[in-house]
Structures are given as C-alpha cells and as structure tokens.
Design a protein around this motif. Structure first.
Motif, PDB file in Angstrom:
ATOM      1  N   ILE A 123      -8.488   1.518   0.742  1.00 32.90           N
ATOM      2  CA  ILE A 123      -7.695   2.173  -0.297  1.00 32.90           C
ATOM      3  C   ILE A 123      -7.327   1.125  -1.350  1.00 32.90           C
ATOM      4  O   ILE A 123      -6.411   0.327  -1.121  1.00 32.90           O
ATOM      5  N   PRO A 124      -8.017   1.111  -2.477  1.00 35.89           N
ATOM      6  CA  PRO A 124      -7.656   0.138  -3.520  1.00 35.89           C
ATOM      7  C   PRO A 124      -6.206   0.372  -3.973  1.00 35.89           C
ATOM      8  O   PRO A 124      -5.826   1.501  -4.278  1.00 35.89           O
ATOM      9  N   TYR A 125      -5.415  -0.679  -3.972  1.00 36.22           N
ATOM     10  CA  TYR A 125      -4.012  -0.539  -4.353  1.00 36.22           C
ATOM     11  C   TYR A 125      -3.589  -1.731  -5.199  1.00 36.22           C
ATOM     12  O   TYR A 125      -4.227  -2.779  -5.184  1.00 36.22           O
ATOM     13  N   GLN A 126      -2.525  -1.529  -5.936  1.00 34.33           N
ATOM     14  CA  GLN A 126      -1.991  -2.567  -6.814  1.00 34.33           C
ATOM     15  C   GLN A 126      -0.483  -2.640  -6.637  1.00 34.33           C
ATOM     16  O   GLN A 126       0.128  -1.757  -6.028  1.00 34.33           O
ATOM     17  N   LEU A 182       0.833  -1.205   0.000  1.00 35.53           N
ATOM     18  CA  LEU A 182       0.000   0.000   0.000  1.00 35.53           C
ATOM     19  C   LEU A 182       0.868   1.257   0.000  1.00 35.53           C
ATOM     20  O   LEU A 182       0.606   2.202  -0.744  1.00 35.53           O
ATOM     21  N   GLN A 183       1.902   1.254   0.824  1.00 34.87           N
ATOM     22  CA  GLN A 183       2.821   2.389   0.880  1.00 34.87           C
ATOM     23  C   GLN A 183       3.422   2.657  -0.500  1.00 34.87           C
ATOM     24  O   GLN A 183       3.517   3.811  -0.947  1.00 34.87           O
ATOM     25  N   ASP A 184       3.815   1.599  -1.181  1.00 29.01           N
ATOM     26  CA  ASP A 184       4.390   1.701  -2.522  1.00 29.01           C
ATOM     27  C   ASP A 184       3.399   2.366  -3.472  1.00 29.01           C
ATOM     28  O   ASP A 184       3.753   3.233  -4.281  1.00 29.01           O
ATOM     29  N   TRP A 185       2.139   1.929  -3.379  1.00 26.61           N
ATOM     30  CA  TRP A 185       1.098   2.467  -4.249  1.00 26.61           C
ATOM     31  C   TRP A 185       0.823   3.946  -3.940  1.00 26.61           C
ATOM     32  O   TRP A 185       0.661   4.762  -4.854  1.00 26.61           O
ATOM     33  N   VAL A 186       0.760   4.286  -2.653  1.00 31.75           N
ATOM     34  CA  VAL A 186       0.531   5.677  -2.236  1.00 31.75           C
ATOM     35  C   VAL A 186       1.630   6.577  -2.794  1.00 31.75           C
ATOM     36  O   VAL A 186       1.364   7.663  -3.315  1.00 31.75           O
ATOM     37  N   GLN A 187       2.871   6.109  -2.694  1.00 29.57           N
ATOM     38  CA  GLN A 187       3.994   6.882  -3.229  1.00 29.57           C
ATOM     39  C   GLN A 187       3.892   7.034  -4.747  1.00 29.57           C
ATOM     40  O   GLN A 187       4.065   8.124  -5.296  1.00 29.57           O
ATOM     41  N   ASN A 188       3.617   5.930  -5.398  1.00 28.52           N
ATOM     42  CA  ASN A 188       3.595   5.923  -6.862  1.00 28.52           C
ATOM     43  C   ASN A 188       2.473   6.793  -7.423  1.00 28.52           C
ATOM     44  O   ASN A 188       2.659   7.495  -8.416  1.00 28.52           O
ATOM     45  N   GLN A 189       1.311   6.754  -6.774  1.00 31.54           N
ATOM     46  CA  GLN A 189       0.145   7.489  -7.262  1.00 31.54           C
ATOM     47  C   GLN A 189       0.022   8.880  -6.629  1.00 31.54           C
ATOM     48  O   GLN A 189      -0.930   9.604  -6.922  1.00 31.54           O
ATOM     49  N   LYS A 190       0.963   9.224  -5.751  1.00 34.46           N
ATOM     50  CA  LYS A 190       0.943  10.524  -5.062  1.00 34.46           C
ATOM     51  C   LYS A 190      -0.368  10.731  -4.294  1.00 34.46           C
ATOM     52  O   LYS A 190      -0.938  11.837  -4.269  1.00 34.46           O
ATOM     53  N   ASN A 245      -7.931  -6.496  12.913  1.00 37.71           N
ATOM     54  CA  ASN A 245      -9.156  -6.023  12.266  1.00 37.71           C
ATOM     55  C   ASN A 245      -8.977  -4.611  11.713  1.00 37.71           C
ATOM     56  O   ASN A 245      -9.436  -4.307  10.601  1.00 37.71           O
ATOM     57  N   CYS A 246      -8.308  -3.753  12.478  1.00 39.54           N
ATOM     58  CA  CYS A 246      -8.120  -2.371  12.036  1.00 39.54           C
ATOM     59  C   CYS A 246      -7.222  -2.312  10.799  1.00 39.54           C
ATOM     60  O   CYS A 246      -7.542  -1.620   9.820  1.00 39.54           O
ATOM     61  N   ILE A 247      -6.101  -3.027  10.841  1.00 40.26           N
ATOM     62  CA  ILE A 247      -5.182  -2.997   9.694  1.00 40.26           C
ATOM     63  C   ILE A 247      -5.851  -3.601   8.463  1.00 40.26           C
ATOM     64  O   ILE A 247      -5.744  -3.062   7.354  1.00 40.26           O
ATOM     65  N   HIS A 248      -6.570  -4.707   8.654  1.00 42.21           N
ATOM     66  CA  HIS A 248      -7.276  -5.349   7.532  1.00 42.21           C
ATOM     67  C   HIS A 248      -8.280  -4.377   6.924  1.00 42.21           C
ATOM     68  O   HIS A 248      -8.389  -4.247   5.694  1.00 42.21           O
ATOM     69  N   HIS A 249      -9.008  -3.655   7.776  1.00 36.85           N
ATOM     70  CA  HIS A 249     -10.007  -2.712   7.283  1.00 36.85           C
ATOM     71  C   HIS A 249      -9.344  -1.535   6.578  1.00 36.85           C
ATOM     72  O   HIS A 249      -9.803  -1.093   5.512  1.00 36.85           O
ATOM     73  N   SER A 290     -10.174  18.090  -1.746  1.00 39.28           N
ATOM     74  CA  SER A 290      -8.794  18.403  -2.134  1.00 39.28           C
ATOM     75  C   SER A 290      -8.012  17.155  -2.538  1.00 39.28           C
ATOM     76  O   SER A 290      -6.856  17.253  -2.941  1.00 39.28           O
ATOM     77  N   GLY A 291      -8.652  15.980  -2.413  1.00 41.57           N
ATOM     78  CA  GLY A 291      -7.998  14.740  -2.826  1.00 41.57           C
ATOM     79  C   GLY A 291      -7.471  13.902  -1.684  1.00 41.57           C
ATOM     80  O   GLY A 291      -6.835  12.865  -1.902  1.00 41.57           O
ATOM     81  N   ILE A 292      -7.724  14.312  -0.440  1.00 44.57           N
ATOM     82  CA  ILE A 292      -7.259  13.543   0.721  1.00 44.57           C
ATOM     83  C   ILE A 292      -8.204  12.369   0.974  1.00 44.57           C
ATOM     84  O   ILE A 292      -9.433  12.522   0.960  1.00 44.57           O
ATOM     85  N   VAL A 293      -7.630  11.198   1.187  1.00 45.20           N
ATOM     86  CA  VAL A 293      -8.391  10.019   1.626  1.00 45.20           C
ATOM     87  C   VAL A 293      -8.454  10.093   3.149  1.00 45.20           C
ATOM     88  O   VAL A 293      -7.421  10.036   3.823  1.00 45.20           O
ATOM     89  N   LEU A 294      -9.659  10.246   3.704  1.00 45.29           N
ATOM     90  CA  LEU A 294      -9.839  10.422   5.145  1.00 45.29           C
ATOM     91  C   LEU A 294     -10.535   9.205   5.735  1.00 45.29           C
ATOM     92  O   LEU A 294     -11.623   8.830   5.304  1.00 45.29           O
ATOM     93  N   ILE A 295      -9.895   8.596   6.731  1.00 45.35           N
ATOM     94  CA  ILE A 295     -10.447   7.408   7.402  1.00 45.35           C
ATOM     95  C   ILE A 295     -10.425   7.668   8.901  1.00 45.35           C
ATOM     96  O   ILE A 295      -9.390   8.073   9.451  1.00 45.35           O
ATOM     97  N   LYS A 296     -11.561   7.431   9.577  1.00 52.67           N
ATOM     98  CA  LYS A 296     -11.699   7.762  10.999  1.00 52.67           C
ATOM     99  C   LYS A 296     -12.045   6.501  11.804  1.00 52.67           C
ATOM    100  O   LYS A 296     -13.051   5.848  11.506  1.00 52.67           O
ATOM    101  N   TYR A 297     -11.219   6.207  12.812  1.00 52.51           N
ATOM    102  CA  TYR A 297     -11.456   5.037  13.662  1.00 52.51           C
ATOM    103  C   TYR A 297     -11.719   5.463  15.103  1.00 52.51           C
ATOM    104  O   TYR A 297     -11.006   6.313  15.652  1.00 52.51           O
ATOM    105  N   TRP A 298     -12.728   4.821  15.707  1.00 51.25           N
ATOM    106  CA  TRP A 298     -12.975   4.966  17.139  1.00 51.25           C
ATOM    107  C   TRP A 298     -12.717   3.605  17.784  1.00 51.25           C
ATOM    108  O   TRP A 298     -13.330   2.601  17.424  1.00 51.25           O
ATOM    109  N   PHE A 299     -11.783   3.564  18.748  1.00 49.54           N
ATOM    110  CA  PHE A 299     -11.456   2.329  19.449  1.00 49.54           C
ATOM    111  C   PHE A 299     -12.327   2.222  20.692  1.00 49.54           C
ATOM    112  O   PHE A 299     -12.262   3.081  21.577  1.00 49.54           O
TER     113      PHE A 299
END
Length: 312
Positions: free
Chosen positions: A276-279, A76-84, A267-271, A188-197
């Motif tokens: 974020i769809p990544y390749q 995922l990190q690789d994809w985020v970097q590649n796709q900015k 569960n959190c990491i899996h979710h 603005s293009g930000i992917v926003l994800i909110k978790y409550w533990f």
C-alpha cells in the motif's frame, strides 16, 4: 522561571522514556511467553530435529525492527484514514501457524477504530442458509478502515471441506464464485491482500505439544484442532487446490514462511507495508490548551472502599 522550565522538560523526558520502556515491556511480555513455552517443552521429544534448534534471530535486532515497522504501520494508518482507503487483509494457514501472533503485532500500536480484527465463529443455523459470503460482507471496511480477517471465507476451501461440513458441490461453487467475489471487492475500491502462513508437519507437532504442556495455552486446542493434526495430508491437498484455484493477478496469494515466528512477523509486516503506497500526512501543530481553573471548584472526596486494593 528557567529552572522550572528545565525541571518540567526533564520530567517530560523521563515520562516519555518510561512510556517507551512500557511499550518495550509489552512486547517483551509476549516474547517471554514464547520462551516460557520452550522451557515447558524441556524433555519433550521434538520430531525431526534430533534435538537441534535452528538459528534464532538476535533479540535486540528483532525488537528494533519490530518497533520500526510498527511506527511505519502508524504512518500507514494515518494515510488510510486521510485518503479514506478500504483495506482488507486475510490471514490463513494451518492451526498454530502463527496468524494470531502477527495480527497482535500489527494491531498493537494502532487505533482499534481504524484497524480492527474480524475472527468469526462457526456459522449459526440461520447463517448456514444465507449466501455463503453474506456474513463476511458485514465486516468489510468503510473508507478509512483496515480489517484483518483471522481466517476468512476460505474456511470453505479448508476446514469445511476437510471436516465434511459442506458438500463437494458447495466447494466447487465456492471455487467458481470466489474469484468473482474478490474482483467485485477490488472494483469497489477495496485493497485486498491474502496471506497463507506455511509451517512444516514437524513444527505444527511441536507447537501443539507446547500448547498441551502449558495450562495457560490449552484453551487454544479445540477438538477440531486435534482432528486437523490427524488429517494433515487432507489439509495439504485442500490447501494446494485452494492456492491453485484462487490465486489470480487481481487477488494473489502471498505465502509467509512461518516456522521461525519472529522472521515471519517481520517479513509479513514489511510486505504488508510494501503493498500500500503511503505518504506522511500533514497535521496542524498540536497545542495543549491551558486548563481552566475555577476558584469555586472543590474536588469531592472519594470513599476509600471504592479504591482497588493496592496489592502491588
């Protein structure tokens, strides 16, 4: 020549295995820390449990899944970097809910230049006079970055509200502003994800007891944490109002059941990975260049007194 190649191949294999073992040990070290706290709690009353612990997750399965998910985080990190991409993940919850534990596991194998944590202290006198969201904006990601907020602008709907650090009018203005603020981020293009533990009253009590018993963890208990324990019901009401008024189709809340720490992390990491769809990103093969050797080069001696003592 073949003998040398075989030997080099075997040496590399051993080194790779040693590196894998070291990664395992790193995670095991943190897990043993949890076990140590459990041992410190022997003889301490566990309210509401009658001395019975719930079924735990198989340790081997936990490690196997954690390492698998962490390898996906690297992809995922690789994809985020590649796709900015610009990714913001908020972690909210009561004190001792396990936010820090999952953040550690997310960042453990990632590049800190790509994935960083924003854990802001209490606002300064100057920051208190600024637009409320201003100090958070400076921590938002550029293209190719992931920012994990260990607590966020939702402090206003939680600790600030319950502890009386802001007025009712401030809270109401926050509830009016935050949906618009988050829509602006998303536009603005930000992917926003909110978790409550989410943890239970009994579980927070137990985790606070663990910290009180352990000298290495007592620094985690601030006077504010202790006061939050007393005001459990006020925090509950504040949380319910926050989720009701700030959950939207554009920026929904995701609740992580966090009484079981291991399950909560997985569960959190899996979710997170599912949001974020990544390749895979194609990379040119890496070839290690031959080291340049200069016959005139002589390595200078290092004085013995400069070395760290080999105590171990």
């Amino acid at each position: 020549m073949n003998h040398d190649a075989t030997k080099n191949g075997e040496d590399l294999k051993r080194q790779l295995q040693a590196d894998l073992d070291d990664s395992f040990d790193e995670e095991l070290e943190m897990e043993l820390d949890d076990s140590r706290l459990e041992r410190l709690l022997e003889g301490v009353e566990k309210p509401g449990t009658d001395g019975e612990a719930g079924p735990g997750m198989d340790r081997h399965f936990y490690f196997k899944e954690l390492f698998r998910l962490q390898s996906e985080l690297v992809r995922l990190q690789d994809w985020v970097q590649n796709q900015k991409l610009k990714v913001v993940v908020l972690f909210e919850g009561r004190d001792a809910a396990g936010k820090g534990g999952v953040i550690k596991r997310i960042t453990q194998r990632l590049n800190p230049r790509v994935c960083r944590v924003a854990a802001l202290p209490a606002p300064s006198e100057r920051e208190r006079t600024q637009w409320y969201f201003q100090r958070y904006v400076s921590h938002l990601p550029a293209g190719g970055e992931i920012v994990l907020f260990d607590r966020s602008w939702y402090n206003r709907a939680g600790v600030e509200r319950v502890m009386g650090f802001c007025s009712d009018a401030d809270v109401e203005e926050f509830f009016r502003s935050v949906p618009e603020f988050e829509k602006m981020l998303i536009r603005s293009g930000i992917v926003l994800i909110k978790y409550w533990f989410s943890i239970t009253d009994e579980e927070q009590h137990l985790r606070f007891q663990m910290r009180i018993q352990d000298p290495m963890k007592q620094w985690k208990l601030s006077p504010m944490d202790l006061e939050s324990r007393r005001r459990w019901e006020q925090y509950t009401k504040a949380k319910e109002a926050m989720l009701e008024r700030t959950h939207s189709d554009e920026a929904p809340w995701w609740v992580v059941e966090a009484v079981d720490k291991k399950r909560a992390r997985l569960n959190c990491i899996h979710h997170l990975l599912s949001r974020i769809p990544y390749q895979d990103v194609a990379h040119a093969p890496i070839t290690l260049p031959a080291r340049v050797r200069n016959p005139d080069y002589l390595r200078g001696p290092v004085p013995k007194e400069m070395y760290v003592p080999a105590v171990y």
